[in-house]
Design a protein around this motif. Sequence first.
Motif, PDB file in Angstrom:
ATOM      1  N   LEU A  95      40.727 -13.268  66.140  1.00 40.69           N
ATOM      2  CA  LEU A  95      41.046 -11.840  66.136  1.00 40.69           C
ATOM      3  C   LEU A  95      39.784 -10.981  66.189  1.00 40.69           C
ATOM      4  O   LEU A  95      39.736  -9.962  66.891  1.00 40.69           O
ATOM      5  N   HIS A  96      38.762 -11.393  65.458  1.00 43.70           N
ATOM      6  CA  HIS A  96      37.505 -10.639  65.453  1.00 43.70           C
ATOM      7  C   HIS A  96      36.870 -10.639  66.843  1.00 43.70           C
ATOM      8  O   HIS A  96      36.381  -9.606  67.317  1.00 43.70           O
ATOM      9  N   THR A  97      36.886 -11.790  67.507  1.00 45.44           N
ATOM     10  CA  THR A  97      36.315 -11.879  68.854  1.00 45.44           C
ATOM     11  C   THR A  97      37.052 -10.971  69.817  1.00 45.44           C
ATOM     12  O   THR A  97      36.442 -10.297  70.657  1.00 45.44           O
ATOM     13  N   CYS A  98      38.373 -10.922  69.710  1.00 45.27           N
ATOM     14  CA  CYS A  98      39.167 -10.061  70.589  1.00 45.27           C
ATOM     15  C   CYS A  98      38.915  -8.580  70.297  1.00 45.27           C
ATOM     16  O   CYS A  98      38.868  -7.755  71.219  1.00 45.27           O
ATOM     17  N   CYS A  99      38.751  -8.243  69.027  1.00 47.64           N
ATOM     18  CA  CYS A  99      38.494  -6.843  68.664  1.00 47.64           C
ATOM     19  C   CYS A  99      37.187  -6.335  69.267  1.00 47.64           C
ATOM     20  O   CYS A  99      37.069  -5.152  69.597  1.00 47.64           O
ATOM     21  N   TYR A 100      36.217  -7.216  69.396  1.00 44.72           N
ATOM     22  CA  TYR A 100      34.926  -6.850  69.971  1.00 44.72           C
ATOM     23  C   TYR A 100      34.795  -7.513  71.353  1.00 44.72           C
ATOM     24  O   TYR A 100      33.793  -8.136  71.672  1.00 44.72           O
ATOM     25  N   GLN A 189      41.865  -5.056  58.254  1.00 49.12           N
ATOM     26  CA  GLN A 189      43.101  -5.225  59.015  1.00 49.12           C
ATOM     27  C   GLN A 189      43.281  -6.669  59.481  1.00 49.12           C
ATOM     28  O   GLN A 189      44.401  -7.185  59.489  1.00 49.12           O
ATOM     29  N   ILE A 190      42.194  -7.300  59.865  1.00 46.51           N
ATOM     30  CA  ILE A 190      42.295  -8.704  60.281  1.00 46.51           C
ATOM     31  C   ILE A 190      42.723  -9.577  59.106  1.00 46.51           C
ATOM     32  O   ILE A 190      43.563 -10.478  59.254  1.00 46.51           O
ATOM     33  N   ARG A 191      42.163  -9.325  57.922  1.00 47.72           N
ATOM     34  CA  ARG A 191      42.587 -10.099  56.740  1.00 47.72           C
ATOM     35  C   ARG A 191      44.081  -9.925  56.502  1.00 47.72           C
ATOM     36  O   ARG A 191      44.782 -10.889  56.169  1.00 47.72           O
ATOM     37  N   SER A 192      44.575  -8.711  56.688  1.00 45.00           N
ATOM     38  CA  SER A 192      46.005  -8.453  56.494  1.00 45.00           C
ATOM     39  C   SER A 192      46.842  -9.212  57.519  1.00 45.00           C
ATOM     40  O   SER A 192      47.907  -9.760  57.195  1.00 45.00           O
ATOM     41  N   ILE A 193      46.385  -9.243  58.764  1.00 39.63           N
ATOM     42  CA  ILE A 193      47.112  -9.969  59.811  1.00 39.63           C
ATOM     43  C   ILE A 193      47.126 -11.461  59.500  1.00 39.63           C
ATOM     44  O   ILE A 193      48.153 -12.135  59.635  1.00 39.63           O
ATOM     45  N   VAL A 194      45.975 -11.998  59.087  1.00 39.91           N
ATOM     46  CA  VAL A 194      45.901 -13.424  58.758  1.00 39.91           C
ATOM     47  C   VAL A 194      46.849 -13.751  57.608  1.00 39.91           C
ATOM     48  O   VAL A 194      47.558 -14.778  57.637  1.00 39.91           O
ATOM     49  N   ASP A 195      46.890 -12.902  56.598  1.00 38.69           N
ATOM     50  CA  ASP A 195      47.813 -13.119  55.474  1.00 38.69           C
ATOM     51  C   ASP A 195      49.259 -13.109  55.960  1.00 38.69           C
ATOM     52  O   ASP A 195      50.083 -13.934  55.530  1.00 38.69           O
ATOM     53  N   CYS A 196      49.581 -12.185  56.846  1.00 36.91           N
ATOM     54  CA  CYS A 196      50.933 -12.092  57.397  1.00 36.91           C
ATOM     55  C   CYS A 196      51.284 -13.356  58.174  1.00 36.91           C
ATOM     56  O   CYS A 196      52.380 -13.923  58.004  1.00 36.91           O
ATOM     57  N   LEU A 197      50.365 -13.828  59.011  1.00 36.32           N
ATOM     58  CA  LEU A 197      50.611 -15.041  59.791  1.00 36.32           C
ATOM     59  C   LEU A 197      50.737 -16.266  58.897  1.00 36.32           C
ATOM     60  O   LEU A 197      51.532 -17.174  59.176  1.00 36.32           O
ATOM     61  N   GLU A 198      49.966 -16.290  57.812  1.00 30.26           N
ATOM     62  CA  GLU A 198      50.047 -17.421  56.893  1.00 30.26           C
ATOM     63  C   GLU A 198      51.434 -17.494  56.243  1.00 30.26           C
ATOM     64  O   GLU A 198      51.997 -18.578  56.075  1.00 30.26           O
ATOM     65  N   GLU A 199      51.989 -16.344  55.908  1.00 26.02           N
ATOM     66  CA  GLU A 199      53.350 -16.311  55.358  1.00 26.02           C
ATOM     67  C   GLU A 199      54.361 -16.795  56.398  1.00 26.02           C
ATOM     68  O   GLU A 199      55.282 -17.570  56.082  1.00 26.02           O
TER      69      GLU A 199
END
Length: 204
Positions: A95-100, A189-199
């Motif tokens: 996600l970080h690579t895509c953001c940048y 925001q990336i941490r939040s997305i990762v948490d969401c995907l982990e769930e």
Amino acid sequence: MPKVGYSEEEREQIRRDLLTTALELMAAQGIQHTTVEQIYKKVGISRTFFYTFFPTKEDLVVETLYLQQPKVLDFARRLVSDPALSWQEAVTRFLHTCCYGERNGIAVMTTEEQQMIFRRLSPESYDTFRRKQMALFGGILEIFGVRANRDRIALFTNLSLAVMILRRAIPETLPMLVPEAVDETVRFQIRSIVDCLEEMKKES
């Protein structure tokens, strides 16, 4: 003197060259700042000949984004299969690579670029883009070990694109937001997305 006749094989190679050149330029300098003239001159053809391949710049941009999709999926697979990375680290890095994207050879549309392109797409082209977009984000979820259904794909698409677009929008498009905090905002925001995907992964 310019060549008059081209074989089908030569035309197909020129078309591929136009797409790969466009992707390189758009990833590096943005879609708005990449001109048709830059692309056809780098490939070594005329403006008139260029338009026999792509009726508009928008048609080229969409085809370029399609060309990028398998590369994005391959990148996700490499990260997930890297034994040095945990699942969370792999997803975060993706996600970080895509953001940048402009630093990493990935073309990401800004808000203005999306508006410009989709105002000019036909309904059929727009529907095709939506289907391919759903396939891309669904494929990424599956690579991450998350069962992909329509609702999950839609949520993941919006969450991912929102953070990518936000990062590109500060401060030019969204001048009231604080540019000094943009990188930390992206990380949050990336941490939040990762948490969401982990769930989601646990529920799969």
